[in-house]
Scaffold this motif. Structure first.
Motif, PDB file in Angstrom:
ATOM      1  N   TYR A 165       0.809  -1.207   0.000  1.00 32.63           N
ATOM      2  CA  TYR A 165       0.000   0.000   0.000  1.00 32.63           C
ATOM      3  C   TYR A 165       0.852   1.271   0.000  1.00 32.63           C
ATOM      4  CZ  TYR A 165      -3.423  -3.427   1.569  1.00 32.63           C
ATOM      5  OH  TYR A 165      -4.228  -4.528   1.688  1.00 32.63           O
TER       6      TYR A 165
ATOM      7  N   LEU B 121       0.346   4.982   1.073  1.00 33.87           N
ATOM      8  CA  LEU B 121      -0.639   5.751   1.825  1.00 33.87           C
ATOM      9  C   LEU B 121      -0.966   7.099   1.201  1.00 33.87           C
ATOM     10  CD1 LEU B 121      -0.159   5.227   5.649  1.00 33.87           C
ATOM     11  CD2 LEU B 121      -1.886   4.340   4.090  1.00 33.87           C
TER      12      LEU B 121
ATOM     13  N   VAL C 290      -3.851   6.869  -1.225  1.00 33.58           N
ATOM     14  CA  VAL C 290      -5.069   6.505  -0.510  1.00 33.58           C
ATOM     15  C   VAL C 290      -5.571   7.671   0.327  1.00 33.58           C
ATOM     16  CG1 VAL C 290      -6.067   4.878   1.112  1.00 33.58           C
ATOM     17  CG2 VAL C 290      -4.336   4.111  -0.477  1.00 33.58           C
TER      18      VAL C 290
ATOM     19  N   GLU D 133      -8.971   5.049  -7.835  1.00 26.90           N
ATOM     20  CA  GLU D 133      -9.011   3.647  -7.404  1.00 26.90           C
ATOM     21  C   GLU D 133      -8.625   2.717  -8.559  1.00 26.90           C
ATOM     22  OE1 GLU D 133     -12.706   1.496  -5.660  1.00 26.90           O
ATOM     23  OE2 GLU D 133     -11.251   1.849  -4.069  1.00 26.90           O
TER      24      GLU D 133
ATOM     25  N   GLU E  33      -5.060   2.870  -8.888  1.00 24.42           N
ATOM     26  CA  GLU E  33      -4.404   2.136  -7.792  1.00 24.42           C
ATOM     27  C   GLU E  33      -4.364   0.636  -8.112  1.00 24.42           C
ATOM     28  OE1 GLU E  33      -6.708   1.857  -4.280  1.00 24.42           O
ATOM     29  OE2 GLU E  33      -5.079   1.020  -3.085  1.00 24.42           O
TER      30      GLU E  33
ATOM     31  N   TYR F  80      -1.129  -1.840  -8.753  1.00 30.94           N
ATOM     32  CA  TYR F  80      -0.847  -3.067  -7.996  1.00 30.94           C
ATOM     33  C   TYR F  80      -0.642  -4.243  -8.936  1.00 30.94           C
ATOM     34  CZ  TYR F  80      -2.403  -0.729  -3.703  1.00 30.94           C
ATOM     35  OH  TYR F  80      -2.537   0.113  -2.655  1.00 30.94           O
TER      36      TYR F  80
ATOM     37  N   PHE G  64     -10.108   2.500   4.971  1.00 34.54           N
ATOM     38  CA  PHE G  64      -8.857   3.245   5.120  1.00 34.54           C
ATOM     39  C   PHE G  64      -8.133   2.813   6.396  1.00 34.54           C
ATOM     40  CE2 PHE G  64      -6.569   7.104   6.587  1.00 34.54           C
ATOM     41  CZ  PHE G  64      -5.652   7.157   5.562  1.00 34.54           C
TER      42      PHE G  64
ATOM     43  N   TYR H 242      -5.789  -0.163   4.951  1.00 33.03           N
ATOM     44  CA  TYR H 242      -4.565   0.549   4.586  1.00 33.03           C
ATOM     45  C   TYR H 242      -3.696   0.881   5.804  1.00 33.03           C
ATOM     46  CZ  TYR H 242      -6.504   0.811  -0.066  1.00 33.03           C
ATOM     47  OH  TYR H 242      -7.013   0.483  -1.287  1.00 33.03           O
TER      48      TYR H 242
ATOM     49  N   VAL I  45      -0.266  -1.124   6.592  1.00 29.71           N
ATOM     50  CA  VAL I  45       1.072  -0.545   6.528  1.00 29.71           C
ATOM     51  C   VAL I  45       1.800  -0.723   7.854  1.00 29.71           C
ATOM     52  CG1 VAL I  45       2.307   1.629   6.337  1.00 29.71           C
ATOM     53  CG2 VAL I  45       0.484   1.085   4.723  1.00 29.71           C
TER      54      VAL I  45
END
Lengths: 206, 621, 397
Positions: A64, A66, A69, A116, A119, A123, A196, A200, A204
């Motif tokens: 992730y 951050l 996000v 999103e 994102e 990934y 979140f 996330y 992390v």
């Protein structure tokens, strides 16, 4: 009486709950959101149970980013606020301003969705973290993807409402529709706050 | 509309009427026939299962086919027979009991039915396309993800669709009870059946989403390469068990609570007494529902959750016996001091009490976690849940159907045939299932295709199969009775049972607007109050005025069919990507008709007061 | 005095109940005829719960019958209107409080047994901690595999245990969920493919062959996934272990047919079926096939069945079994030879017959554990290895 329902003058302060139908919709939708809560709770549970099953793939802590996000979170939170403004203007029977704020909400929603998608793309391409990579990746995309699908559905709903009612004012018939759409939007927002935090931030940290 | 509705109509227009109806009474009839169709289907599957087990080492059906049969028997009976039949009762009785003209969301009500029907049909299509689901109705992973035919895809998609329907029905009933009660009908004056409908709907609302998620994950695993339950990819098979039972245990109470409601109505009516301990009955219902969410792991005592978790869930499970016991004794004392009439609904209620008491007892025994190590997954469990679901829910459904039949069809079912039906079914039921308790303890696990010779299991299995034939005979008699009644029976009066609640204050069947003027409720059992203290008729709570009615709509049917088509497309896209086109068409129909629904203003129509005046007085309604 | 008689009556009733139940089912299969402590404990809990529940049932039925007889509508009474009773606080309290007490009576032993039945810590006696026999159980569609931890003994389908002592099982599945159940000895426990290995103990109070079943639905042949527990006296068990760990898979059988069969077996079957202590468990281990009670767990033990099984790969005898994917194709002669060979595999004098012969040989089994201490270094090493293995296992899960 039918005309009464479609008139935009002399609206009461809470036009969304002024008729029995409106009241029913209001209440029914709250119940629906109760069910949705269980739905997301189940997905959260599944995610938590599988979050360490990443096999040879990238673990959550390295995956992730951050920053992105955080921006997404801010955008979605702001869109929740703008939908509140829209409903505020609806209650004041100000059709134009309601449409304006709804428009802004939709724009923010689209930018969230766009980020999103970026994102996920990131990934998959840079980390090899696809839907079928491991139990962890499946659980991640299931949870976050379900939320994303809700956002997309909400956007479609807003747009449909705006198109349908672009030429006519607020009335007792469409006020409940606007109101529950915004209720739905708030719900999506709240779910994201949990995503979140649980996905996330906790991901992390460890 | 009001004038044409009562005219004799041709087959085409009747069909169109039912395809588009949003009237809760017609939807009840649809649920009844849909549910009963699947009840017969599930019954046939059960008969084949019992014939296979009539003797040791039998080879009547193959192992694979047996597994499909017992899987579909469970799935059909729970999701496609018991649920819709209860929904039929809820739809016909609850709005009338609370004095409403319809449910809160008539459109959603229709949508719920059509989704259920399409879902049920999708699950059953699998019989003709290479094999039905074969992993048990619980579809435990990873067996269910390793299963090779498309059966389990049909299972997960079909139940998903039917589940959406149920969820919508639940929300609809919740809102109806809260906002649509007639003046004076406070929550604590509601008939108990309406209460149990309300509570069961709460359970539906919070339990079904867990199943939704479980089925989604299963679908993703099977069709899109996800790894939730695949041991070799880091999946965890126990997640499914949790999700399934978080749904599955409340589901048991979704099935039994409305039956409790039916019995409360029936026992009170046929004892000519108000329900003993009404408020404690309501309280017990709420408590059962509440505890029902905290006991799911008692289905998983042998999974290895550890003794601490097992002990907690064991005690929570046993605790449910307390509110259930309260109910049993309240029913007994409702009868105490009354004058009992043994009409067929009452017979089912009386048959229910000992049967369900046994089911409850074995429930407590199963709740004792340590002892469950022996009971679990044996015929003891099979016996237990049939005592609860047949002895409770099915008896309740039959009692309710016979009781409210006049409200649905305007005719009373033949009593003599119903008595025969009851005795055949009751005796057959105990013959079939009582000895299964012992079979389980004697070492026969459930879901066994064959049992071997020389294990001492032969006799009890034979008796059990004989019992099943009694039940089948009873059911056939009931079907005959339905037809006979439709053709031969005279028109029923408004109040054939000397009832106590609002539904008996209006004609059988009720006019499509139910109540011309909303009735004024003065207490619990409002009609009984008027019978004993007034002139026997409900007093109106409002002056005669225009009545607002919803428009019929074809959209629920189209939406459901669209979703069904999309589901089939999704199932087969793994074999050939071209099926995505089918799925896309299905989704376009679904979302398209949803959009039409929200774009088109649907304001309903009004029956004008002048029309009522023309119709004359009639019974108050 | 009166209290005492009623107590006797209660005990008498319980005993009668126990007696009736014990008439149910076969001695080798019925949970109502326990042959081990686990099953005995559970049965006592069952009887207690049945007794409590019967009390409730009798109370309900007495009221029920009385009400039906007494309060039926009589002729000429059609217009009678009974008193509309709202309820009774006393009664309602009564039937709330009494059940709570009844449930407490049940809850205490329930919790106690829930803990004790899965307590796999070593038994402690005056002489200190008892050495534990641990067996790794693997469930597969549709057979069972047993590896005796630290004893270098491997077998399938028939689990040999010593009597009068707890044997500890650690269970794991290699495909779907199964459940390990020997009704006469202990309650069942699931055999899961993911998550923790489940652990449980079993014990047999006397010698015998006890039937085991798979209790979690696992596919077409779920009902044919039987196994046996062969409980022999400790001395015989010791003998069995020693024989089993010294198997020489290469040893040539006496009969010529069997010797030829050995060759056929080596060429066609060895990739899945091990003879001896090899860790291969793709298919069942055949070390003591000659001593089996049943073929494939369920079929009568004779040559015809065995040949048919090998020839058809059990396609119809155990539908859905995985042997059907084996590639071999044997002639009638070869089938005969393999069958002969397999039926000749009897490395130990201890067979299921010893479980039924009433001969009891004492032993504290210390011999079996001495080795462990002797070559502690090598043992530790292999343990480490196996730990690593299991870690890998759990990682990949």
């Amino acid at each position: 009486m039918a005309d009464e329902l479609l008139k935009s003058t002399n609206l009461p302060h809470d036009p969304e709950r002024a008729t029995l139908e409106g009241k029913n919709k209001f209440l029914g939708f709250w119940f629906f959101l109760g069910g949705e809560t269980v739905l997301f709770a189940s997905l959260f549970g599944t995610y938590l149970a599988l979050k360490n099953s990443h096999l040879d793939g990238v673990p959550a802590s390295e995956l992730y980013g951050l920053g992105l996000v955080f921006i997404m979170t801010m955008i979605l939170l702001t869109s929740s606020l703008t939908s509140v403004y829209a409903i505020y203007h609806m209650k004041n029977n100000d059709h134009k301003k309601m449409m304006l704020w709804l428009g802004i909400t939709v724009l923010l929603g689209f930018s969230f969705l766009g980020l999103e998608v970026y994102e996920f793309y990131h990934y998959v391409n840079d980390y090899g973290h696809g839907f079928t990579t491991s139990a962890f990746s499946s659980a991640f995309y299931a949870l976050v993807g379900f939320h994303g699908a809700h956002v997309a559905f909400g956007l479609g709903w807003f747009i449909l409402l705006m198109v349908r009612n672009r030429k006519r004012g607020i009335n007792l018939y469409n006020a409940p529709k606007f109101y529950i759409a915004s209720l739905y939007w708030h719900f999506i927002d709240v779910v994201w706050v949990f995503i979140f935090t649980v996905v996330y931030l906790m991901g992390v940290v460890g | 509309m009001s004038a044409t509705a009562n005219k004799k109509a041709g087959f085409g227009s009747v069909l169109w009427d039912y395809l588009t109806t949003v009237d809760h009474k017609k939807i009840a009839i649809l649920y009844l026939f849909g549910g009963f169709f699947f009840f017969i289907l599930g019954g046939l599957e059960a008969m084949l299962v019992r014939i296979q087990l009539i003797q040791p080492d039998n080879n009547f059906v193959s192992a694979q086919f047996y597994n499909e049969l017992m899987t579909m028997h469970g799935t059909t009976m729970i999701f496609l027979a018991a649920m819709p039949l209860l929904f039929a009762l809820m739809n016909i009785a609850m709005p009338l009991q609370i004095g409403a003209r319809d449910v809160a969301f008539p459109f959603v009500n229709a949508l719920g039915f059509w989704l259920f029907l399409v879902g049920g049909i999708v699950v059953n299509i699998s019989w003709f396309t290479g094999g039905a689901p074969d992993a048990g109705w619980t579809a435990y992973t990873p067996l269910s993800i390793f299963s090779e035919s498309h059966g389990l895809d049909y299972y997960s998609i079909g139940l998903q669709i039917a589940g959406f329907g149920t969820l919508m029905g639940g929300i609809n009933f919740l809102v109806t009870v809260i906002t649509m009660r007639t003046p004076g009908m406070t929550m604590m004056r509601m008939p108990l059946f309406s209460w149990t409908t309300f509570i069961a709907s709460v359970l539906i609302l919070f339990a079904f989403p867990a199943l939704t998620v479980g089925l989604f994950l299963l679908t993703f695993d099977r069709l899109f390469g996800a790894n939730f339950f695949d041991p070799s990819m880091g999946g965890n098979v126990i997640i499914w068990e949790h999700l399934f039972w978080i749904f599955g245990h409340p589901e048991v109470y979704i099935l039994i609570l409305p039956a409790f409601g039916v019995f409360s109505e029936v026992i009170s009516t046929f004892s000519k007494k108000r329900l003993f301990g009404y408020s404690s009955m309501v309280f017990a219902t709420v408590l059962i529902a509440f505890l029902g969410f905290m006991v799911w792991a008692h289905h998983m005592f042998t999974v290895g959750l550890g003794p601490i978790a097992n002990s907690i869930f064991a005690i929570a499970t046993m605790a449910i016996a307390v509110p259930t016991g309260i109910k049993i004794f309240n029913w007994l004392f409702t009868m105490w001091g009354g004058t009992l009439r043994f009409n067929s609904p009452m017979l089912f209620a009386l048959g229910f009490i000992p049967s369900f008491t046994i089911g409850g007892m074995t429930g407590v025994m199963l709740g004792a976690a340590a002892a469950d190590f022996q009971y679990h997954d044996t015929y003891f469990v099979v016996a237990h849940f049939h005592y609860v679901i047949v002895g409770g829910t099915v008896f309740g459904i039959f009692a309710g159907l016979i009781y409210w039949w006049p409200k649905m069809f305007g005719k009373v079912l033949n009593e003599t045939m119903n008595h025969w039906f009851f005795w055949l079914f009751f005796i057959g039921f105990h013959l079939t299932f009582f000895l299964q308790h012992f079979l389980g303890l004697m070492g026969m696990p459930r879901r066994y295709w064959v049992f071997l010779e020389g294990q001492g299991l032969d006799l009890f299995n034979l008796i059990s199969t004989i019992g099943a034939f009694f039940m089948a005979a009873g059911t056939i008699l009931f079907i005959y009775n339905m037809i006979w009644t439709a053709l031969k029976a005279p028109q029923a009066p408004a109040d054939p049972w000397d009832g106590r609640t609002l539904e008996w204050a209006i004609a059988s069947p009720p006019p499509f607007y139910n109540f011309k003027q909303l009735p004024l409720v003065r207490g619990l059992d409002p009609l009984w109050i008027e019978k004993t203290e007034g002139n026997g008729k409900m007093q109106p709570a409002e002056p005669l005025g225009d009545v607002h009615m919803p428009n019929n709509s074809f959209i629920p049917f189209v939406m459901s069919v669209g979703l069904g088509i999309a589901g089939i497309g999704i199932i087969y896209q793994v074999d050939n990507p071209m099926w995505w086109i089918v799925a896309a068409i299905g989704f376009i129909i679904f979302f398209g008709s949803m959009a039409v629904r929200s774009l088109k203003d649907d304001l309903g129509y009004h029956i004008h007061k002048e029309d009522f005046e023309k119709e004359g007085d009639g019974s108050n309604g | 005095m009166k209290g005492l008689t009623s107590k006797f009556k209660a005990v008498g009733a319980l005993m009668t109940l126990a007696l009736i139940l014990s008439g149910c089912g076969e001695e080798f299969l019925s949970a109502l005829r326990p042959q081990g402590q686990g099953a005995s404990d559970i049965l006592s809990l069952m009887i207690l719960s049945i007794a409590v529940m019967m009390f409730v049932f009798v109370v309900v039925m007495v009221i029920y019958v009385f009400v039906i007889l007494k309060f039926r509508q009589k002729k000429g009474q059609e217009d009678f209107i009974p008193e509309q009773v709202e309820g009774s606080h006393t009664l309602e309290t009564l039937w709330t409080v009494v059940p709570i007490f009844l449930i407490l009576i049940l809850a205490v032993p329930t919790v106690q047994y829930t803990f004790s039945l899965v307590d796999t810590s070593p038994q402690v006696s005056a002489e200190g901690e008892e050495d534990q026999i641990w067996i790794n159980v693997t469930g597969k569609q549709y057979w069972w595999h047993f590896e005796y931890d630290g004893m270098d003994v491997t077998t399938s389908q028939e689990l040999y245990i010593p009597t009068d002592r707890r044997v500890f099982l650690s269970l794991h599945s290699e495909d779907v969920i199964h459940s390990f159940w020997v009704p006469t000895l202990q309650g069942k426990i699931d055999v899961n493919p993911t998550g923790n290995r489940n652990e449980i103990w079993i014990d047999a109070e006397k010698e015998g062959v006890y039937w085991g079943k798979c209790a979690e639905f696992c596919g077409p042949s779920h009902s044919l996934m039987d196994f046996k527990v062969v409980a022999v006296s400790p001395g015989e068990f010791e003998q069995w272990v020693k024989d089993m760990r010294n198997i020489d898979p290469e040893a040539t059988p006496e009969s010529e047919v069997a010797a030829a069969g050995q060759e056929v077996f080596a060429n066609n079957c060895m990739s899945c079926h091990a003879n001896g202590t090899s860790p291969n468990k793709i298919g069942p281990n055949v070390s003591n096939f000659g001593d089996r009670e049943r073929i494939a767990g369920v079929l009568e033990y004779n040559k015809e069945n065995l040949i048919e099984w090998i020839e058809t790969k059990g396609k119809d005898m155990k539908p859905g079994n995985l042997m059907t994917s084996a590639a071999y194709d044997l002639s009638d002669e070869e089938l005969e030879q393999v069958a002969e060979y397999l039926m000749s595999l009897s490395p130990s004098e201890i067979t299921p017959e010893n479980a039924n012969d009433n001969e009891y040989i004492e032993s504290d089994l210390s011999d079996l554990f001495v080795d462990e201490e002797k070559d502690e270094s090598s043992q530790e090493k292999s343990e480490e290895e196996s730990e690593e293995d299991s870690e890998e296992d759990s990682d990949s899960n």
